[in-house]
Design a protein around this motif. Structure first.
Motif, PDB file in Angstrom:
ATOM      1  N   GLY A 134      -0.338  -1.274 -12.397  1.00  0.00           N
ATOM      2  CA  GLY A 134      -0.705  -1.979 -13.623  1.00  0.00           C
ATOM      3  C   GLY A 134      -1.963  -1.464 -14.294  1.00  0.00           C
ATOM      4  N   LEU A 135      -2.456  -0.300 -13.889  1.00  0.00           N
ATOM      5  CA  LEU A 135      -3.679   0.250 -14.472  1.00  0.00           C
ATOM      6  C   LEU A 135      -3.525   0.468 -15.970  1.00  0.00           C
ATOM      7  N   THR A 136      -4.544   0.060 -16.736  1.00  0.00           N
ATOM      8  CA  THR A 136      -4.635   0.405 -18.151  1.00  0.00           C
ATOM      9  C   THR A 136      -5.902   1.220 -18.373  1.00  0.00           C
ATOM     10  N   VAL A 137      -5.794   2.205 -19.247  1.00  0.00           N
ATOM     11  CA  VAL A 137      -6.911   3.083 -19.594  1.00  0.00           C
ATOM     12  C   VAL A 137      -7.078   3.011 -21.102  1.00  0.00           C
ATOM     13  N   THR A 138      -8.205   2.498 -21.564  1.00  0.00           N
ATOM     14  CA  THR A 138      -8.446   2.310 -22.994  1.00  0.00           C
ATOM     15  C   THR A 138      -9.634   3.171 -23.408  1.00  0.00           C
ATOM     16  N   VAL A 139      -9.419   4.043 -24.398  1.00  0.00           N
ATOM     17  CA  VAL A 139     -10.399   5.047 -24.795  1.00  0.00           C
ATOM     18  C   VAL A 139     -10.895   4.772 -26.210  1.00  0.00           C
ATOM     19  N   GLY A 140     -12.206   4.812 -26.389  1.00  0.00           N
ATOM     20  CA  GLY A 140     -12.801   4.634 -27.709  1.00  0.00           C
ATOM     21  C   GLY A 140     -13.794   5.733 -28.020  1.00  0.00           C
ATOM     22  N   VAL A 141     -14.151   5.852 -29.285  1.00  0.00           N
ATOM     23  CA  VAL A 141     -15.145   6.842 -29.722  1.00  0.00           C
ATOM     24  C   VAL A 141     -16.288   6.115 -30.411  1.00  0.00           C
ATOM     25  N   GLY A 142     -17.523   6.579 -30.141  1.00  0.00           N
ATOM     26  CA  GLY A 142     -18.704   5.995 -30.750  1.00  0.00           C
ATOM     27  C   GLY A 142     -19.139   6.754 -31.989  1.00  0.00           C
ATOM     28  N   ALA A 143     -20.026   6.154 -32.760  1.00  0.00           N
ATOM     29  CA  ALA A 143     -20.485   6.772 -34.005  1.00  0.00           C
ATOM     30  C   ALA A 143     -21.154   8.117 -33.754  1.00  0.00           C
ATOM     31  N   SER A 144     -21.800   8.266 -32.591  1.00  0.00           N
ATOM     32  CA  SER A 144     -22.528   9.506 -32.310  1.00  0.00           C
ATOM     33  C   SER A 144     -21.617  10.702 -32.142  1.00  0.00           C
ATOM     34  N   LEU A 145     -20.318  10.490 -31.874  1.00  0.00           N
ATOM     35  CA  LEU A 145     -19.390  11.612 -31.747  1.00  0.00           C
ATOM     36  C   LEU A 145     -19.196  12.327 -33.087  1.00  0.00           C
ATOM     37  N   PHE A 146     -19.548  11.648 -34.173  1.00  0.00           N
ATOM     38  CA  PHE A 146     -19.307  12.177 -35.511  1.00  0.00           C
ATOM     39  C   PHE A 146     -20.566  12.812 -36.109  1.00  0.00           C
ATOM     40  N   ASP A 147     -21.454  13.284 -35.231  1.00  0.00           N
ATOM     41  CA  ASP A 147     -22.631  13.998 -35.725  1.00  0.00           C
ATOM     42  C   ASP A 147     -22.256  15.445 -36.021  1.00  0.00           C
ATOM     43  N   HIS A 148     -23.221  16.367 -35.965  1.00  0.00           N
ATOM     44  CA  HIS A 148     -23.003  17.754 -36.372  1.00  0.00           C
ATOM     45  C   HIS A 148     -22.241  18.587 -35.345  1.00  0.00           C
ATOM     46  N   ARG A 149     -22.087  18.106 -34.099  1.00  0.00           N
ATOM     47  CA  ARG A 149     -21.609  18.971 -33.024  1.00  0.00           C
ATOM     48  C   ARG A 149     -20.173  19.446 -33.189  1.00  0.00           C
ATOM     49  N   PHE A 150     -19.291  18.600 -33.697  1.00  0.00           N
ATOM     50  CA  PHE A 150     -17.866  18.909 -33.662  1.00  0.00           C
ATOM     51  C   PHE A 150     -17.231  18.971 -35.051  1.00  0.00           C
ATOM     52  N   GLY A 151     -18.035  18.869 -36.093  1.00  0.00           N
ATOM     53  CA  GLY A 151     -17.505  18.965 -37.448  1.00  0.00           C
ATOM     54  C   GLY A 151     -16.623  17.799 -37.851  1.00  0.00           C
ATOM     55  N   LEU A 152     -16.925  16.611 -37.335  1.00  0.00           N
ATOM     56  CA  LEU A 152     -16.074  15.444 -37.573  1.00  0.00           C
ATOM     57  C   LEU A 152     -16.711  14.417 -38.502  1.00  0.00           C
ATOM     58  N   ALA A 153     -17.827  14.740 -39.124  1.00  0.00           N
ATOM     59  CA  ALA A 153     -18.573  13.745 -39.895  1.00  0.00           C
ATOM     60  C   ALA A 153     -17.727  13.093 -40.977  1.00  0.00           C
ATOM     61  N   ASP A 154     -16.860  13.855 -41.619  1.00  0.00           N
ATOM     62  CA  ASP A 154     -16.055  13.307 -42.715  1.00  0.00           C
ATOM     63  C   ASP A 154     -14.827  12.554 -42.212  1.00  0.00           C
ATOM     64  N   ARG A 155     -14.662  12.456 -40.904  1.00  0.00           N
ATOM     65  CA  ARG A 155     -13.509  11.760 -40.326  1.00  0.00           C
ATOM     66  C   ARG A 155     -13.909  10.480 -39.590  1.00  0.00           C
ATOM     67  N   LYS A 156     -15.156  10.101 -39.695  1.00  0.00           N
ATOM     68  CA  LYS A 156     -15.636   8.901 -38.997  1.00  0.00           C
ATOM     69  C   LYS A 156     -14.957   7.652 -39.550  1.00  0.00           C
ATOM     70  N   PRO A 157     -14.512   6.733 -38.679  1.00  0.00           N
ATOM     71  CA  PRO A 157     -13.984   5.456 -39.172  1.00  0.00           C
ATOM     72  C   PRO A 157     -14.990   4.779 -40.099  1.00  0.00           C
ATOM     73  N   ALA A 158     -14.493   4.176 -41.156  1.00  0.00           N
ATOM     74  CA  ALA A 158     -15.353   3.711 -42.240  1.00  0.00           C
ATOM     75  C   ALA A 158     -16.374   2.673 -41.800  1.00  0.00           C
ATOM     76  N   ARG A 159     -16.061   1.895 -40.772  1.00  0.00           N
ATOM     77  CA  ARG A 159     -16.934   0.789 -40.370  1.00  0.00           C
ATOM     78  C   ARG A 159     -17.580   1.004 -39.008  1.00  0.00           C
ATOM     79  N   LEU A 160     -17.593   2.256 -38.560  1.00  0.00           N
ATOM     80  CA  LEU A 160     -18.171   2.557 -37.249  1.00  0.00           C
ATOM     81  C   LEU A 160     -19.625   2.971 -37.396  1.00  0.00           C
ATOM     82  N   THR A 161     -20.518   2.204 -36.754  1.00  0.00           N
ATOM     83  CA  THR A 161     -21.948   2.491 -36.739  1.00  0.00           C
ATOM     84  C   THR A 161     -22.463   2.299 -35.318  1.00  0.00           C
ATOM     85  N   ALA A 162     -23.708   2.649 -35.096  1.00  0.00           N
ATOM     86  CA  ALA A 162     -24.352   2.270 -33.839  1.00  0.00           C
ATOM     87  C   ALA A 162     -24.579   0.763 -33.847  1.00  0.00           C
TER      88      ALA A 162
END
Length: 422
Positions: A134-162
C-alpha cells in the motif's frame, strides 16, 4: 526530449554522481509486479472516516498522484530535498530515477540478483521480496527549483512561492523549504523506511536531504477520526474527494487557466507545516477551557452545539458565541459562510514524536499537510483568520514549506515532471 522514458546512454558522468546506475537496477528487477499550524480540526464541511490498515498495492499510475486523496495511512515520512544535479539533463535523469524506484516500490516485486562480489540491490529489510504494502509516493517541487540552475523560471506554477512566516510562527530556516518534497506513506513503518533508504540510495548525487520528519496516525479511539497529541480528533471535516465538482473547484489545478502553465494540469498545491505541541503545558489546562478553545467536545469530537462528531456547527444560531466561542478554533478556521466556502482545504495530518528536547521537555507535535488549488485563496486565508487564536499559546509552527505536487504518472512510459521538463 520525448514523452517516453528512453534508456540513458553515455552515463559516465552519472556513474560518477552515483544515482543513474541504481535506477537501472530497479528497472531490471526480476519478477516485478506490473500495476498500476493551519486548522488542527479541519476546515471543510463533509466528513471522511480513515480506512483501516491495508496491505494491498496502491495504484501508482493515474492522472493524479497517489497519496493525495487516498485515506491517511498509519506511517509516513515527509522529506525535503535540495537538488544537487548539475543541469537540466541531470535533473531529468534524477526524476526518471525517482519514478522508476517509486513505481517498483509501490507495485512490489523481487529485487534484481547481482553478482556475489557486488553489493545487494536491496537492503533486505522487507525480506527477499518487496511487498508493495500500500505504499504511496507523492512528489512535489518547491519554488527554489525554478531559479537559474535549470532554466525553468518561466515554467513555475503561478501561485508557488516560498512559505512566509505567519504571525504566530517561530520558523527555523533549517526546517523550511526545499527544491523537492517527497512523502512516503504506508500501513507499516518498515515499508516507509525501506522506501526512503531505497530512493536515497538510487538518487545519491542528484539530491540531498534538507530536512525530514517521520509521522504516524493512531487508531480511531473509540471510533471516527484519529486524535492528535492534544487529545482531540484531528481532521474531522474534509471536502468530499469523491465529488468531481468539489475536487475540481478546491483541489486540482487546471493548466492554462488562472495563469497556470499548461503542464500543471492534474497537480495540486501542497502545504507542509511542522507544528510542535507544548503537551506538558496543555495537560495542565482544564477540560472546559480546552474544549472552548477548539469549539468541540474532546470525548466525542462533536461541536459544542452538537452531539456527534460529524454534526455541522450552527454558528448562525449562536451569533454571540455563547455556546461555541467566537475565537474558538473551528469557528475561526471555517466560519461556514458563503464567502469562506471556497477556502476549504484537503488536510492530511500526522502525529510526530521526537523524544525530548535539550531542556528535557517532551518534543511532540503534528505534521500538517494540506492540498488545494490556490494557496493564497485557501490555506493562507485560513491561516490569517487563525492569527491570535487561543491555541497559539500551546503550539509552535517551526518548519515546513510550500510545494507543487506534480501531475500523476499516467503509464509506464511517463515519469514525474515529464511535462514540466519537456
Amino acid at each position: 526530449m520525448t514523452d517516453t522514458h528512453e534508456p540513458v546512454t553515455g552515463a559516465g558522468d552519472l556513474r560518477r554522481r552515483g544515482f543513474l546506475r541504481g535506477a537501472a537496477i530497479g528497472v531490471g528487477a526480476v519478477g516485478a509486479v506490473a500495476g498500476g499550524a493551519a486548522a488542527l480540526t479541519g476546515t471543510a464541511a463533509s466528513a471522511a472516516t480513515p480506512a483501516p490498515t491495508r496491505s494491498t498495492r496502491s495504484a501508482f499510475h493515474g492522472a493524479h498522484q497517489a497519496g493525495i486523496t487516498d485515506p491517511v495511512q498509519q506511517s509516513t515520512a515527509f522529506v525535503s530535498f535540495d537538488v544537487t544535479a548539475a543541469d537540466k539533463r541531470e535533473l531529468t535523469e534524477l526524476l526518471h530515477a525517482v519514478t522508476d524506484r517509486a513505481r517498483f516500490l509501490a507495485t512490489g516485486g523481487t529485487p534484481a540478483a547481482l553478482g556475489i562480489t557486488d553489493s545487494p540491490s536491496d537492503s533486505g529489510t522487507l525480506g527477499p521480496r518487496v511487498p508493495g504494502d500500500g505504499l504511496t509516493v507523492t512528489v512535489g517541487v518547491g519554488a527554489s527549483l525554478f531559479d537559474h540552475r535549470f532554466g525553468l523560471a518561466d515554467r513555475k506554477p503561478a501561485r508557488l512561492t516560498a512559505m512566509p512566516a505567519f504571525d504566530d510562527d517561530d520558523l527555523d530556516p533549517a526546517w523550511c523549504h526545499g527544491d523537492l518534497s517527497l512523502q512516503l506513506s504506508a500501513p507499516h513503518a518498515d515499508t516507509v523506511l525501506h522506501a526512503l533508504r531505497d530512493i536515497a540510495r538510487h538518487t545519491r548525487g542528484g539530491m540531498q536531504v534538507r530536512w525530514r520528519m517521520d509521522g504516524f496516525t493512531s487508531p480511531p479511539r473509540p471510533s471516527g477520526t484519529p486524535r492528535n497529541h492534544l487529545g482531540f480528533k484531528d481532521g474531522t471535516a474534509n471536502p468530499d474527494v469523491a465529488d468531481p465538482a468539489t475536487v475540481n473547484r478546491l483541489l486540482w489545478v487546471g493548466g492554462g487557466t488562472n495563469g497556470e502553465p499548461a503542464w500543471t494540469t492534474g497537480g495540486s498545491y501542497q502545504v507542509v507545516r511542522t507544528i510542535r505541541m507544548l503537551v506538558e503545558f496543555w495537560d495542565r489546562v482544564s477540560i472546559t477551557e480546552q474544549e472552548r478553545m477548539f469549539g468541540r467536545s474532546r470525548d466525542t469530537g462533536a461541536p459544542l452545539d452538537g452531539t456527534k462528531e460529524f454534526d455541522t456547527p450552527r454558528f448562525a444560531q449562536d451569533p454571540a458565541g455563547d455556546v461555541i466561542p467566537l475565537d474558538s478554533h473551528i469557528r475561526m478556521a471555517n466560519p461556514r459562510t458563503a464567502q469562506t466556502d471556497n477556502s476549504r482545504i484537503l488536510r492530511r495530518g500526522y502525529n510526530y514524536d521526537r523524544g525530548m528536547d535539550s531542556d528535557g521537555n517532551l518534543d511532540m507535535g503534528l505534521i500538517f499537510v494540506c492540498y488545494q488549488q490556490d494557496i493564497e485563496r485557501q490555506f493562507a486565508a485560513v491561516q490569517k483568520r487563525l492569527a491570535g487564536e487561543p491555541l497559539v499559546d500551546y503550539i509552535t509552527p517551526f518548519g515546513g514549506g510550500y510545494f507543487f505536487a506534480l501531475p500523476g504518472v499516467r503509464d509506464r512510459s511517463d515519469w514525474f515532471g515529464r511535462a514540466l521538463l519537456a
